[in-house]
Design an enzyme around this catalytic site. Structure first.
Site, PDB file in Angstrom:
ATOM      1  N   LYS A 203      -2.153   3.041   9.934  1.00  0.00           N
ATOM      2  CA  LYS A 203      -2.750   3.745   8.789  1.00  0.00           C
ATOM      3  C   LYS A 203      -4.269   3.520   8.703  1.00  0.00           C
ATOM      4  CE  LYS A 203       1.329   3.903   5.773  1.00  0.00           C
ATOM      5  NZ  LYS A 203       1.843   3.515   4.430  1.00  0.00           N
TER       6      LYS A 203
ATOM      7  N   ASN B 180      -1.191  -0.349   3.260  1.00  0.00           N
ATOM      8  CA  ASN B 180      -0.323  -1.357   3.880  1.00  0.00           C
ATOM      9  C   ASN B 180      -0.200  -1.208   5.395  1.00  0.00           C
ATOM     10  OD1 ASN B 180       1.260   0.888   3.873  1.00  0.00           O
ATOM     11  ND2 ASN B 180       2.947   0.005   2.704  1.00  0.00           N
TER      12      ASN B 180
ATOM     13  N   HIS C  22       3.084   2.687   8.949  1.00  0.00           N
ATOM     14  CA  HIS C  22       4.270   3.460   8.544  1.00  0.00           C
ATOM     15  C   HIS C  22       5.319   3.351   9.635  1.00  0.00           C
ATOM     16  CE1 HIS C  22       6.823   6.881   7.379  1.00  0.00           C
ATOM     17  NE2 HIS C  22       6.843   7.151   8.668  1.00  0.00           N
TER      18      HIS C  22
HETATM   19  P1  ADP Z   1       7.648   2.453   3.378  1.00  0.00           P
HETATM   20  O1  ADP Z   1       6.304   2.901   3.935  1.00  0.00           O
HETATM   21  O2  ADP Z   1       7.814   0.949   3.455  1.00  0.00           O
HETATM   22  O3  ADP Z   1       8.812   3.213   3.974  1.00  0.00           O
HETATM   23  P2  ADP Z   1       7.881   4.084   0.942  1.00  0.00           P
HETATM   24  O4  ADP Z   1       8.508   5.170   1.770  1.00  0.00           O
HETATM   25  O5  ADP Z   1       8.578   3.648  -0.306  1.00  0.00           O
HETATM   26  O6  ADP Z   1       7.612   2.763   1.811  1.00  0.00           O
HETATM   27  O7  ADP Z   1       6.419   4.533   0.499  1.00  0.00           O
HETATM   28  C1  ADP Z   1       5.581   5.237   1.394  1.00  0.00           C
HETATM   29  C2  ADP Z   1       4.191   4.683   1.256  1.00  0.00           C
HETATM   30  O8  ADP Z   1       3.666   5.019  -0.028  1.00  0.00           O
HETATM   31  C3  ADP Z   1       4.061   3.154   1.320  1.00  0.00           C
HETATM   32  O9  ADP Z   1       4.047   2.658   2.641  1.00  0.00           O
HETATM   33  C4  ADP Z   1       2.753   2.920   0.601  1.00  0.00           C
HETATM   34  O10 ADP Z   1       1.624   3.193   1.454  1.00  0.00           O
HETATM   35  C5  ADP Z   1       2.796   3.983  -0.489  1.00  0.00           C
HETATM   36  N1  ADP Z   1       3.350   3.468  -1.746  1.00  0.00           N
HETATM   37  C6  ADP Z   1       4.641   3.188  -2.032  1.00  0.00           C
HETATM   38  N2  ADP Z   1       4.796   2.751  -3.295  1.00  0.00           N
HETATM   39  C7  ADP Z   1       3.541   2.759  -3.843  1.00  0.00           C
HETATM   40  C8  ADP Z   1       3.012   2.420  -5.129  1.00  0.00           C
HETATM   41  N3  ADP Z   1       3.817   1.991  -6.128  1.00  0.00           N
HETATM   42  N4  ADP Z   1       1.687   2.551  -5.326  1.00  0.00           N
HETATM   43  C9  ADP Z   1       0.856   2.995  -4.345  1.00  0.00           C
HETATM   44  N5  ADP Z   1       1.303   3.335  -3.102  1.00  0.00           N
HETATM   45  C10 ADP Z   1       2.618   3.216  -2.852  1.00  0.00           C
END
Ligand code: ADP
Length: 140
Positions: free
Chosen positions: A11, A114, A117
Site C-alpha cells: 500500500k 496498514n 492488502h
Molecule cells: P483487511 O485489509 O485486513 O482485509 P478490511 O477488509 O476490514 O481489512 O478493511 C480494508 C481496509 O480498510 C483495511 O486494510 C484498512 O486499510 C481500511 N480500514 C478498515 N477499517 C478501517 C477503519 N475503521 N478506519 C480506517 N480504515 C479502515
C-alpha cells in the site's frame, strides 16, 4: 495442502517509505512465491471499484483517497494455503492487534495506513487477481 494463489498490494504508506523490498522479503521468507508483480498508480475510480464492498463504511472515502496517494505494488503470491498463509504473515488489520513479526506489526502506521492488502477468500483472490492482471502476465 493445496497450492493456491492470492492477491496482494503493497500500500501507499509502504511504497512511500521505500519498504516494498522489506515487505516482499517477509512474504518470501514466509513461504510465498511472487509470481506476478507491478508498480502502478491507481485512479480514484479504480480504487473505489476495488473497495466497492466497503462503499457504505464510514472510512470508505478516506481509504480510497489513501490508496491513490502514492503508487502501489500489486502482486500475485503462490504457495501452500497461500490465502490463509498470506493473512498470517500480514497480521491483523489494526497493527495494534497484530502479532509480533507480522508485516503490519513491524511496518504499519495505523488501522487505515496498514501497509499491505491480502485477499480474504478464494473467490475474492480470483476476482482481485483478474482485476489487475491479464492471463499473459500470469505464467507463474
Ligand atoms: P483487511 O485489509 O485486513 O482485509 P478490511 O477488509 O476490514 O481489512 O478493511 C480494508 C481496509 O480498510 C483495511 O486494510 C484498512 O486499510 C481500511 N480500514 C478498515 N477499517 C478501517 C477503519 N475503521 N478506519 C480506517 N480504515 C479502515
Amino acid at each position: 495442502m493445496a497450492i493456491e494463489r492470492t492477491f496482494s498490494i503493497v500500500k501507499p504508506d509502504a511504497t512511500k517509505r521505500n519498504l516494498t523490498g522489506a515487505i516482499c522479503a517477509m512474504l518470501e521468507a514466509g513461504g510465498l512465491r511472487i509470481v506476478a508483480q507491478k508498480r502502478i498508480q491507481l485512479t480514484l475510480a479504480q480504487a473505489q471499484a476495488f473497495y466497492a464492498v466497503h462503499a457504505e463504511r464510514p472510512f470508505y472515502d478516506e481509504l480510497c483517497e489513501f490508496m491513490v496517494s502514492e503508487p502501489i505494488v500489486v502482486q500475485v503470491l503462490e504457495g501452500e494455503n497461500a490465502i490463509l498463509r498470506n493473512r498470517e504473515i500480514m497480521g491483523a488489520t489494526n497493527p495494534a492487534d497484530a502479532d509480533a513479526g507480522t508485516i503490519r506489526k513491524e511496518h504499519a502506521l495505523s488501522l487505515g495506513e496498514n501497509s499491505i492488502h491480502g485477499s480474504d477468500a478464494p473467490e475474492t483472490a480470483a476476482e482481485e487477481i483478474a482485476y489487475f492482471f491479464s492471463g499473459l502476465e500470469l505464467v507463474g
